[in-house]
Design an enzyme around this catalytic site. Sequence first.
Site: not given
Lengths: 301, 368
Positions: A10, A13, A16, A40, A125
């Site tokens: 998978g 954003t 991995v 950043k 969530d």
Amino acid sequence: MEYTKEKKVGEGTYAVVYLGTKQSTGRSIAVKEIKSSAFKDGLDMSAIREVKYLQEIQHENVIELVDIFLASENLNLVLEFLPSDLEVIIKDKSILFTPADIKSWMLMTLRGVHHCHRNFILHRDLKPNNLLIAPDGQIKVADFGLARTVPSPHEILTSNVVTRWYRAPELLFGAKHYTSAIDVWSVGVIFAELMLRIPYLPGKSDIDQVEVTFRALGTPTDRDWPDVSSFPAYNKLQMYTPPSREELRRRFIAASENALDYLCGMLTMNPQKRWNTVQCLESEYFKEAPSPTEPSKIKIS
Amino acid sequence: MSTATSKELTPNAEAAEPNKPPNYKRLTDDDLFRHSSQYRFWSFTPEQLTQKRIQVNAQATSSVGESLRNFISENQANLAEEDIKSIEEKAVPVTMEEEIKLVSIYAKKLQGIAQHLNLPTEVVGTSITFFRRFYLENSVLQMHPKLIVLTTIFLACKSENYFIGIDSFSQKTKRPKDSILKYEFQLLESLRFSLLVHHPFKPLHGFFLDIQAVLHGKVDLKYMGQIYDKCKKTITEALLTDVVYFYTPPQITLAALLLEDEALTTRYLELKFHGNFQAASDSTNQESNEVISKSNLTINFDVLMNLITSCKQQIEKPTTVSVEEAIAIDAKVQFCSDPNKLLRKLKRRPTDSSLTQFPTDKRPKVSD
């Protein structure tokens, strides 16, 4: 290297995910590699939250953080390997499951969520896709990327949390303060989805979500939720009457009276009146027949 | 819509307490705390803590000693006898006690910077905690405290959900972004990836409310407000001491309360342990009216009083270091990590190219 990464399973954003093996024991594990370049501002906030909260929680129904290591400028979280999740199972129409199976999943989910709450952690969530299933059938609450500490009474929070379909009414209203009750709402929506085998409140947009939620469960009024009408968005609302018991029975055809009480307890509009995890776990629903299926005996393949 | 069949949705109020299974046990707050990373990784007996510091210092001392010997042997040809003598005399690895002093000076500096940035009290507390924990795993000889101060604050902000972007952070602190970001991983690793810090601030709020309930009508709200604010400051001071490794957060809170008003705190605890709470019976707060049930008591009054009194005494005696001493320690640390610096200082340093770069020194050379 103690952990191998064998297969990419998978990519999100910020991370991995690989399947791998812990070399010294042969145990299957998942490695979540946090992309450091994607952010950043140094270490990513989601990664920080995940590390922070998973370090504190050791519970049968919460995903285990096995280890953490740094490799080539990347942070790697070693998690227990969990082959399936509730979303996959709900969607796979070839799998038949029983009310006793649902009760078992509910019980395990609530135990995990309760453990978070008593450690003063909000998940923020909860959804079928974040309720993973271990090879032995145990449900594991996963993905703490949005978690936070239970806020103090006057702390200002962002209401932009929880995946839309599982979002509690106070969040839909943009409340600046909320409690662990938002997680219970999500569990209630998941319960409904398990019974219906389709998403219960599938809003197409944030605005539609308000509409879908109140059409199904009634628009809250000041009578059962004092001052709800003072939320800025309240005036624009379509007023719906809450469903009668008979309508609920027709919607959830297989649910017992106790199951409906349990559902309504979790889907109570007023967060202060909504059941907490203790009330849920002690509800009659879990005491009446059928008993929850033994996790290892739930057939999911 | 059939009203005849509709049933109240509220749960049965009269439902009796269900029978508990024989092995039934409810987890206490103590049980939960014992599972926290703060207890598992960062709680010690005084002996364990000293041992840990001795080890960290001994390891660093031996590796610095080796580097210095290598430096001398590599540069033998270019070093005068006096140079070698100066290195041996002045580039002396700091002792464990000196490390503690240097760390406490910089912890204090860090506190000043964090407060200057107007960070919330909890974030300041977490910054101090992260910084001090870092030096339970690392020696000042390996990482000079001034290098890690801002990284610590930056990570503490993120961990406490008080996000400040690196651009803004770097601007406010007038330090290059890279100098802040480059140690973030090392810091996280030294913190053993444990970021959740239980501070005594939350228990302070709890005791603040409970004292008012237990001593209902006997304490002035305005006075309690003053006590609260003073305790908050005392707690931040306590976070700069070793009590954080020896006591639980609520114990530290009680010690702070004891420090501010011994009579009030003692009276409150006496009532809590021995009182019958008649006085507070008109209070609507049920929980505070409960006398601590004997079976739940894991500690008795005298033991607790002794504990928090000794905690209080340690808070009152923070590590103090004079400016001269601080400068002397700092110089030793700098000379150890960079003997060239010492030689430059002695104005006896041969030309740049003649000396090999000292391994840990990554700064550009500046000629005198």
